[in-house]
Design an enzyme around this catalytic site. Structure first.
Site, short mmCIF file in Angstrom:
data_model
loop_
_atom_site.label_atom_id
_atom_site.label_comp_id
_atom_site.label_asym_id
_atom_site.label_seq_id
_atom_site.Cartn_x
_atom_site.Cartn_y
_atom_site.Cartn_z
N ASP A 201 -1.87 12.96 2.06
CA ASP A 201 -0.85 12.88 1.02
C ASP A 201 -0.65 14.25 0.37
OD1 ASP A 201 0.76 11.00 -0.67
OD2 ASP A 201 -0.56 11.70 -2.25
N GLU B 227 1.60 15.40 4.71
CA GLU B 227 2.93 15.21 4.11
C GLU B 227 3.33 16.54 3.47
OE1 GLU B 227 5.05 12.45 0.71
OE2 GLU B 227 3.08 13.32 0.43
N ASP C 92 -4.94 6.72 4.43
CA ASP C 92 -4.24 7.71 3.61
C ASP C 92 -5.31 8.51 2.87
OD1 ASP C 92 -1.68 8.54 2.08
OD2 ASP C 92 -1.06 6.71 3.11
N HIS D 127 7.22 4.44 3.19
CA HIS D 127 7.21 3.63 1.96
C HIS D 127 7.86 4.35 0.79
CE1 HIS D 127 4.05 6.50 1.66
NE2 HIS D 127 3.87 6.21 0.40
N ASP D 128 8.36 5.56 1.00
CA ASP D 128 8.97 6.33 -0.09
C ASP D 128 10.48 6.40 0.04
OD1 ASP D 128 6.57 6.94 -1.33
OD2 ASP D 128 6.26 8.77 -0.17
O1 TEU Z 1 4.53 11.19 -2.03
C1 TEU Z 1 4.71 12.54 -2.36
C2 TEU Z 1 6.07 12.97 -2.81
O2 TEU Z 1 6.11 13.89 -3.56
C3 TEU Z 1 7.36 12.42 -2.38
O3 TEU Z 1 7.63 12.73 -1.08
C4 TEU Z 1 7.55 11.00 -2.77
O4 TEU Z 1 8.49 10.49 -1.90
C5 TEU Z 1 8.04 10.78 -4.17
O5 TEU Z 1 9.04 9.82 -4.13
C6 TEU Z 1 8.54 12.01 -4.92
O6 TEU Z 1 9.72 11.85 -5.60
C7 TEU Z 1 3.24 10.71 -1.91
C8 TEU Z 1 3.26 9.25 -1.57
O7 TEU Z 1 3.86 9.07 -0.32
C9 TEU Z 1 3.95 8.50 -2.66
O8 TEU Z 1 4.07 7.13 -2.38
C10 TEU Z 1 3.17 8.70 -3.94
O9 TEU Z 1 3.86 8.14 -5.01
C11 TEU Z 1 2.93 10.19 -4.21
O10 TEU Z 1 2.47 10.89 -3.07
C12 TEU Z 1 1.90 10.37 -5.28
O11 TEU Z 1 0.63 10.10 -4.79
#
Ligand code: TEU
Length: 575
Positions: free
Chosen positions: A208, A266, A101, A342-343
């Site tokens: 990310d 992303e 990542d 994971h989100d």
């Molecule tokens: O996520 C970025 C993000 O903005 C979203 O898609 C995320 O799902 C979040 O829940 C917003 O409400 C990335 C990572 O995947 C996430 O795990 C991190 O918390 C985030 O960046 C910050 O680094």
């Protein structure tokens, strides 16, 4: 027909590993690199080509490692840099690749760069982050430079007593945003977060928050859409900012282009396919591909109300998938397919049914959908055995995620103060379905204590109650298991890569609210995929334009003219 051309990462099945929850090798209750190494053969047998490991860097873990305090060190409980070397070799020895990542929109507030930046207003690294003076309201109260609401609730600005200025953080207070306008900061990122690992043999990055590096420097307030609060949803203000393509291209040209590696960004809030192409067309040389977040966010309530769950509507899901399947047609761009990460909550709960009688059939139906999509596919750990969300009865104390807890506490405060008692039940219900914790629970390896995830007394997060039923050891020898089905589908995808990886996607019957039917067309042959997203039986007739032959179904005895509950079928024909 112009068919896309091959590259190793196009045909790859990528498997995402969440280090804390995959496998613990030393009994401390937390997953680690040693645990992952011990499971590389499992991933190889599954048919995985690329392992993507979520952040394992040194970190105070406010956001599970997405708050990095040193890019060149591994978080001690996970292992060492040398363990990563062993892991890279273990992957390469089996013909697999390994990606990391790349989290460079922000660092941890414990990163040396930020510590220096916050030490004084004239520190040479002061402008590596965003610092702004306070504003004052009519009553003379200090207020932040803008009214932006952070992703994790509350303001995007935190006041620093020492230097009497605010710093910007789109996420948690402990995740200050790097200032990409500063060239020295960019070069340090390239060296420390990228070259350091690429030089050790890492094969690329999941990038990310890739479209948030360039902020509009005017720092205007967001439009007020939530009149009851000072902080306003503002993501549209900091996604795709003025210099974003310049930055992503520079990252490619200076670093990525020097290695045989892949990048997947992303990408949020970018609904326009032409704009996405600017990131992913091969000639633009920015990124290889991106995650199209609008499919994944389909059942979210919106920027402020992320946890106001809106059950997905199948024609909308089909339209979103179709959009990102088709947008590469006739271009030199590439696309991705994923349902979990994971989100998010687990896909079976969000898009099908986790009821005991439908759980496995749903998992297989979704596997058919994923493995027949054009683009690079991404599988999230546990998806291959049909892992499901935590039971709804689990109390909030079982949730660990900073986003979940901030949303919950904010809603509870509104409820206690009487300002908005409706929020708490909405957020509670939303978290039960969409909470990021569901995807972060320990991997279910077997039916021994703690699902075989750890030999210690206590896993860092509670193991799903159903692990004796849903686990790897039970599924490996069972030809009819979800795991065996995924293996079969991944093999089929390779065998028919011309159709399943590269074929032209066409949606049939877009308005049908129960079934998702599409064709995939290659140069020599075609496939027809029919998926029933409903618990009821659906009428279904195969089109007569071709001599379709049934290749597989997730049911043993498919019935002509009907699709059983959550049935999925693949037919093929010569072209
Ligand atoms: O996520 C970025 C993000 O903005 C979203 O898609 C995320 O799902 C979040 O829940 C917003 O409400 C990335 C990572 O995947 C996430 O795990 C991190 O918390 C985030 O960046 C910050 O680094």
């Amino acid at each position: 027909m112009q068919m896309p051309t091959g590259k190793w990462w196009k045909e790859a099945a990528v498997y995402q590993v969440y280090p804390a929850s995959f496998k613990d090798s030393n009994g401390d209750g937390l997953g680690d690199i040693g645990g992952l190494i011990s499971k590389i053969d499992y991933l190889h047998d599954l048919g995985v080509d690329v392992v993507w490991l979520c952040p394992m860097f040194d970190s105070p873990q406010h956001d599970m490692g997405y708050d990095i305090s040193n890019y060149e060190k591994v978080y001690e409980p996970y292992g060492t840099v040398e363990d990563i070397d062993i892991l890279v070799k273990a992957c390469h020895d089996r013909g697999m690749r390994f990606i990391l990542d790349l989290v460079v929109n922000h660092t941890s507030d414990e990163h040396e760069w930020f510590k220096e930046s916050r030490s004084s207003r004239d520190n040479p690294k002061r402008d590596w982050y965003f610092w702004k003076p306070a504003r004052y309201d009519d009553a003379g109260n200090r207020i932040p430079p803008t009214n932006w609401r952070s992703y994790f609730a509350g303001s995007t600005w935190t006041w620093d007593e020492t230097t009497q200025e605010y710093y910007l953080h789109l996420y948690a207070t402990q995740q200050p945003d790097l200032n990409w306008n500063c060239e020295a900061a960019r070069n340090a990122i390239y060296d420390s977060a990228m070259r350091f690992w690429l030089d050790r043999g890492v094969d690329g990055f999941r990038v990310d928050t890739v479209n948030k590096y360039s902020k509009p420097l005017e720092f205007h307030d967001a439009i007020i859409t939530d009149p009851n609060h000072y902080e306003q949803p503002a993501a549209y203000m900091f996604c795709n900012g003025p210099r974003i393509h310049e930055f992503v291209k520079e990252m490619h040209d200076k670093v990525i282009s020097q290695y045989d590696c892949m990048t997947v960004g992303e990408l949020s809030l970018t609904p326009d396919p032409d704009h996405v192409l600017r990131y992913v067309s091969a000639s633009a040389k920015q990124l290889d591909m991106v995650f199209h977040i609008d499919t994944g966010n389909m059942d979210h309530g919106g920027p402020k109300d992320k946890y106001d769950h809106r059950p997905f509507i199948l024609p909308e899901l089909k339209a979103a998938i179709t959009k990102w399947q088709k947008f590469i047609e006739g271009t030199d761009g590439w696309t991705t397919a994923f349902l979990e990460n994971h989100d998010n909550g687990r896909s079976i709960d969000r898009y099908a049914s986790s009821e005991p009688e439908f759980r496995e059939i749903s998992a297989k139906m979704l596997a058919i959908m994923m493995t027949t999509m054009t683009g690079t596919i991404f599988i999230y750990q546990g998806q291959e055995i049909g892992m499901i969300n935590a039971p709804k009865e689990w109390p909030i104390e079982e949730y660990k995620d900073i986003e979940a807890l901030n949303y919950y506490n904010e809603a509870r405060a509104l409820s206690i103060s009487g300002e908005d008692p409706s929020r708490l039940p909405i957020v509670t219900r939303g978290l039960q379905i969409l909470g990021r914790d569901h995807g972060r629970m320990p991997m279910q390896w077997d039916s021994t204590a703690h699902s075989g995830f750890t030999t210690g007394d206590k896993p860092w997060m509670r193991v799903h109650d159903l692990y004796p039923e849903i686990n790897v050891a039970k599924q490996v020898p069972d030809e009819k298991s979800v795991l065996s089905f995924w293996k079969r589908m991944l093999r089929l995808r390779k065998e028919y890569r011309d159709l399943l990886v590269y074929g032209i996607f066409d949606l049939l019957d877009p308005g049908n609210e129960k079934t998702f039917v599409y064709t995939k067309t290659g140069e020599r042959r075609a496939a027809l995929v029919a998926l029933n997203f409903d618990q009821g039986v659906q009428d279904f007739e195969v089109s007569t334009d071709k001599e379709w032959k049934l290749v597989l179904s997730n049911y043993d005895a498919p019935v002509a003219g009907k699709l059983a509950p959550f049935e999925g079928r693949v037919y093929m024909s010569a072209n």
